[in-house]
Design an enzyme around this catalytic site. Structure first.
Site, PDB file in Angstrom:
ATOM      1  N   ASP A 290      12.208  -4.557  10.021  1.00  0.00           N
ATOM      2  CA  ASP A 290      11.069  -5.476  10.036  1.00  0.00           C
ATOM      3  C   ASP A 290      11.523  -6.720   9.271  1.00  0.00           C
ATOM      4  O   ASP A 290      12.590  -6.728   8.657  1.00  0.00           O
ATOM      5  CB  ASP A 290       9.861  -4.822   9.344  1.00  0.00           C
ATOM      6  CG  ASP A 290       8.548  -5.591   9.540  1.00  0.00           C
ATOM      7  OD1 ASP A 290       8.542  -6.655  10.195  1.00  0.00           O
ATOM      8  OD2 ASP A 290       7.520  -5.131   9.006  1.00  0.00           O
ATOM      9  N   HIS A 291      10.716  -7.764   9.306  1.00  0.00           N
ATOM     10  CA  HIS A 291      11.005  -8.980   8.542  1.00  0.00           C
ATOM     11  C   HIS A 291      10.113  -8.999   7.305  1.00  0.00           C
ATOM     12  O   HIS A 291       8.890  -9.080   7.434  1.00  0.00           O
ATOM     13  CB  HIS A 291      10.702 -10.214   9.403  1.00  0.00           C
ATOM     14  CG  HIS A 291      11.560 -10.311  10.625  1.00  0.00           C
ATOM     15  ND1 HIS A 291      11.056 -10.549  11.883  1.00  0.00           N
ATOM     16  CD2 HIS A 291      12.917 -10.212  10.772  1.00  0.00           C
ATOM     17  CE1 HIS A 291      12.061 -10.592  12.751  1.00  0.00           C
ATOM     18  NE2 HIS A 291      13.190 -10.398  12.108  1.00  0.00           N
ATOM     19  N   TYR A 458       4.972  -8.048  10.261  1.00  0.00           N
ATOM     20  CA  TYR A 458       4.328  -7.282  11.353  1.00  0.00           C
ATOM     21  C   TYR A 458       5.265  -7.039  12.521  1.00  0.00           C
ATOM     22  O   TYR A 458       4.817  -6.951  13.663  1.00  0.00           O
ATOM     23  CB  TYR A 458       3.061  -8.002  11.858  1.00  0.00           C
ATOM     24  CG  TYR A 458       2.245  -8.682  10.783  1.00  0.00           C
ATOM     25  CD1 TYR A 458       1.526  -7.939   9.847  1.00  0.00           C
ATOM     26  CD2 TYR A 458       2.174 -10.079  10.704  1.00  0.00           C
ATOM     27  CE1 TYR A 458       0.772  -8.560   8.867  1.00  0.00           C
ATOM     28  CE2 TYR A 458       1.419 -10.705   9.719  1.00  0.00           C
ATOM     29  CZ  TYR A 458       0.730  -9.946   8.803  1.00  0.00           C
ATOM     30  OH  TYR A 458      -0.022 -10.564   7.835  1.00  0.00           O
ATOM     31  N   HIS A 459       6.572  -6.892  12.237  1.00  0.00           N
ATOM     32  CA  HIS A 459       7.548  -6.793  13.320  1.00  0.00           C
ATOM     33  C   HIS A 459       8.361  -5.499  13.269  1.00  0.00           C
ATOM     34  O   HIS A 459       9.594  -5.543  13.312  1.00  0.00           O
ATOM     35  CB  HIS A 459       8.519  -7.984  13.259  1.00  0.00           C
ATOM     36  CG  HIS A 459       7.869  -9.317  13.462  1.00  0.00           C
ATOM     37  ND1 HIS A 459       8.457 -10.508  13.084  1.00  0.00           N
ATOM     38  CD2 HIS A 459       6.685  -9.660  14.023  1.00  0.00           C
ATOM     39  CE1 HIS A 459       7.657 -11.521  13.402  1.00  0.00           C
ATOM     40  NE2 HIS A 459       6.572 -11.027  13.967  1.00  0.00           N
ATOM     41  N   PRO A 460       7.727  -4.323  13.198  1.00  0.00           N
ATOM     42  CA  PRO A 460       8.539  -3.097  13.164  1.00  0.00           C
ATOM     43  C   PRO A 460       9.256  -2.871  14.494  1.00  0.00           C
ATOM     44  O   PRO A 460       8.683  -3.095  15.562  1.00  0.00           O
ATOM     45  CB  PRO A 460       7.495  -2.000  12.920  1.00  0.00           C
ATOM     46  CG  PRO A 460       6.234  -2.535  13.506  1.00  0.00           C
ATOM     47  CD  PRO A 460       6.284  -4.030  13.229  1.00  0.00           C
TER      48      PRO A 460
END
Ligand SMILES: Cc1cc2nc3c(=O)[nH]c(=O)nc-3n(C[C@H](O)[C@H](O)[C@H](O)COP(=O)(O)OP(=O)(O)OC[C@H]3O[C@@H](n4cnc5c(N)ncnc54)[C@H](O)[C@@H]3O)c2cc1C
Length: 524
Positions: A290-291, A458-460
Site C-alpha cells: 500500500d502507499h 487506500y491502495h492495498p
C-alpha cells in the site's frame, strides 16, 4: 440451485467491469455476488462528499493490526461495500502508475503485462474528455475528465511547487509522470463515474446477468481440484451458486485472499492453525503493499472547502454539474524522486484546499489546506490472514508501514520536499500557522511525526500476486476453474492510485477468460 457459466464475487472496480464485459456475449450466464447493495445514496455520487462514506454502512470499516513501524498504532482501512465497491467511495483521481511498474512485472515473469501490452486496455476502458491520443482512449465506458472546479488553495500548492523548481505536468498518464499539476478525475458531468456507473448500470438489464446484492460469499467450493461454485449467505440462508466454467474472485485485496484461505488455498501452517483443511499450499495473503501517506496541515484565513456545502453549491451541482462540490478534495499533486539516480518517481503528493487529518476522520472545523507525500514505491510487505474460520470475521491485516529503512528514508525525503514547498510564497503567503506538521525539519522530528500522522492512501494490492498465487492469466495455481481478478494480483503496488490499474486488469482479464485475442501492443 442456480447455475451460471461464471460466478464473479464482488461488484467493485474489477467485478463490475467483468460482469459487463462477460455478458456482452448473450450466450454467457453470469452471476455477480455483492455483499453490499445498489449505489443509490446521494453522497456516493457527489464528489466532495466521499469522506461522509467513511465508517458508514457503505464502508467495510476495517482496521489494521497494531503496526510495528509506526509505534504500534492501528490504521483505519476504509473499503467500499456497494455496487462499484471502492470506486464508489474513492477520491476519483485517474492515475495509471508508471511504465516501469508494468515493465517490471513483465520482467519478473508476468508475461503479457508489460506497459506496451497493458496500455491498449487502459485505452479501451477510457472515454477521456480531452480526446484520443497515443496514450488515451475515447469512447470507452469510463469517463475521465479535467476537474470542473479548482480550489485556489489546492492550486496554490502547484504554484508553490513550481516556485520550488518542480516542472508542471498536464498529464500524469502521458509521456512523463514527473512534475506537478492537477489530476484528471473519473467523473461524468461533474459527478462520480464509478465502475458501477460506467460498466454495471448499463449491463443490469441484460437477461444473462444476475446480480445478487446483500449476498456474502463464504468460500469457494472446490471438488476434485476444480472450483465448481461459491457458498453464499443471503438473508440468513446459505446456498451454493454453481459455476459451470469459472469462479472469479474480485472481492478486493483484503477479502479475496481471505476467501481463498477459507476455501483451503493458502499457507499450510496458517490454515492448519485455523483448523482449515489444506487443499493447496500457496503464499496467499503474503505480499500486501500500500502507499503510506502523510499530509502536512496548515491553517489559513482564506476560505477553504470547509464552507463548500451550501444550498447554492448543491443547486449548482444538480443543475450544471459544476462548482466546489465537484471537487475531489485532493485536486492537485505531483510525482517526484527522493534520490537523483531514480528514473521513476518514488514520491507522490496530494494537495487539498481543506484540513485532512486523523486519517480523514477529523472533520475540519477551521479553514486550512493540506498537502504531503506518500511512499510511492514501497519495499515493505505485509500480510492478510483470516482471523477465524468464520466468514463474517474481519481479516487480520498487517501492512508493515515504515518497517524498512528504504521506506523511512523515502517518507523523510518526501516530507522535506513538502516543507520546502510550504516555504514558497504561493503557500507561505496564505498560511497563518501550522495545524498538524512536524515539530522541526530534523530527521527525528519528521519520522516521529510521520509515524503519528500517517495513514493509508487506500491502495492495498498484491495479496494474490501473479507468479506467487495466480499465473499471468490470473488462474489460481493448481486449481482448475478459479481466477482472482482485482488489485490482489498486482505483483507490486503501481506508482499511482490503483483504481485505473484495477480496471485495466479486469479489462485484460475479460479477454483472457473469453479467449479473445489480446489487444495489439502499443507501438511505444
Ligand atoms: C477512500 C478511498 C479513496 C481512494 N481514492 C482513490 C483515487 O482517488 N484514485 C484511485 O485510482 N484509487 C483510489 N482508491 C483505491 C481504488 O478505489 C481501489 O484500488 C479499487 O477500487 C480496488 O478495486 P478492487 O476491485 O480490487 O476492490 P473493490 O473495488 O473494493 O471491490 C471489492 C468488492 O467486493 C465486495 N466484497 C468483498 N468481500 C465480499 C464477499 N465476501 N462477498 C461478496 N462481496 C464481497 C465489496 O463489497 C466490494 O464491492 C481509493 C480507495 C478508497 C477506499
Amino acid at each position: 440451485m442456480s447455475r451460471y457459466d461464471y460466478v464473479v464475487v464482488g461488484a467493485g472496480s474489477a467485478g463490475s467491469v467483468l460482469a459487463a464485459r462477460l455478458t456482452e456475449d448473450p450466450g454467457v450466464r453470469v452471476a455477480l455476488i455483492e455483499a453490499g447493495g445498489p449505489d443509490t445514496a446521494q453522497e456516493i455520487h457527489v464528489p466532495a462528499a466521499f469522506p461522509q462514506l467513511f465508517k458508514s454502512d457503505l464502508d467495510w470499516d476495517l482496521d489494521s493490526e497494531p503496526e510495528p513501524g509506526i509505534g504500534g498504532r492501528r490504521v483505519y482501512l476504509p473499503r467500499g461495500r456497494m455496487f462499484g465497491g471502492s470506486s464508489s467511495m474513492n477520491a476519483m483521481l485517474y492515475v495509471r502508475g508508471n511504465r516501469a511498474d508494468y515493465d517490471g512485472w513483465a520482467a519478473a515473469g508476468a508475461t503479457g503485462w508489460s506497459y506496451a501490452e497493458v496500455l491498449p486496455y487502459f485505452r479501451r476502458a477510457e472515454d477521456n474528455q480531452r480526446g484520443e491520443d497515443e496514450y488515451h482512449g475515447a469512447g470507452g465506458p469510463l469517463t475521465v475528465s479535467d476537474a470542473r472546479f479548482a480550489h485556489p488553495l489546492a492550486s496554490a500548492f502547484v504554484r508553490a511547487a513550481e516556485q520550488a523548481g518542480h516542472k508542471p505536468n498536464e498529464d500524469f498518464n502521458g509521456a512523463t509522470q514527473f512534475g506537478v499539476g492537477r489530476y484528471q478525475v473519473t467523473q461524468r458531468g461533474g459527478m462520480r463515474c464509478s465502475t458501477a456507473v460506467a460498466y454495471l448500470h448499463p449491463a443490469l438489464e441484460r437477461p444473462n446477468l444476475t446480480v445478487l446484492p446483500s449476498a456474502r460469499a463464504h468460500r469457494v467450493v472446490v471438488e476434485g481440484g476444480r472450483a465448481t461454485g461459491v457458498e453464499v449467505e443471503r438473508g440468513g440462508t446459505v446456498e451454493v451458486v454453481r459455476a459451470e466454467r469459472e469462479v472469479i474472485l474480485s472481492a478486493g485485496a483484503y477479502e479475496s485472499p481471505k476467501l481463498l484461505m477459507l476455501s483451503g488455498i493458502g499457507p499450510g501452517a496458517t490454515l492448519a492453525a485455523l483448523g482449515i483443511d489444506v487443499l493447496r499450499d500457496l503464499p496467499v495473503g503474503q505480499g500486501l503493499q500500500d502507499h503510506y501517506m502523510t499530509l502536512l496541515n496548515f491553517r489559513t484565513d482564506a476560505e477553504s472547502m470547509l464552507s463548500a456545502a451550501t444550498p447554492e453549491n448543491a443547486a449548482l451541482l444538480q443543475s450544471e454539474g459544476r462548482g466546489p462540490l465537484t471537487s475531489t478534495l485532493a485536486e492537485s499533486g505531483g510525482f517526484f524522486r527522493s534520490r537523483d539516480e531514480l528514473t521513476a518517481p518514488d514520491v507522490q503528493f496530494h494537495a487539498a484546499g481543506l484540513l485532512y487529518h486523523q486519517e480523514g476522520l477529523g472533520a475540519p472545523t477551521e479553514h486550512g489546506l493540506a498537502f504531503g507525500p506518500c511512499v510511492l514505491a514501497p519495499t515493505g510487505r505485509g500480510t492478510v490472514t483470516p482471523r477465524s474460520p468464520r466468514p463474517d470475521a474481519a481479516p487480520r491485516i498487517q501492512h508493515n508501514f515504515l518497517t524498512t529503512q528504504e521506506d523511512r528514508d523515502c517518507i523523510v525525503a518526501g516530507i522535506r520536499l513538502a516543507l520546502e514547498i510550504a516555504d514558497q510564497p504561493a503557500v507561505a503567503d496564505l498560511v497563518t500557522g501550522p495545524y498538524d506538521t512536524p515539530a522541526s525539519a530534523s530527521e527525528d522530528d519528521i519520522l516521529d511525526w510521520a509515524r503519528r500522522a500517517g495513514h493509508t492512501l487506500y491502495h492495498p494490492t498484491s495479496t494474490c500476486a501473479i507468479g506467487a498465487v495466480v499465473d499471468p492469466e490470473l488462474r489460481v495455481l493448481d486449481v482448475a476453474g478459479l481466477r482472482v481478478v482485482d488489485a490482489s494480483v498486482f505483483p507490486s503496488v503501481p506508482r499511482g492510485n490503483t483504481n485505473a490499474p484495477t480496471i485495466m486488469a479486469a479489462e485484460k482479464a475479460a479477454d483472457l477468460i473469453t479467449g479473445a485475442a489480446p489487444l495489439t501492443p502499443a507501438a511505444r
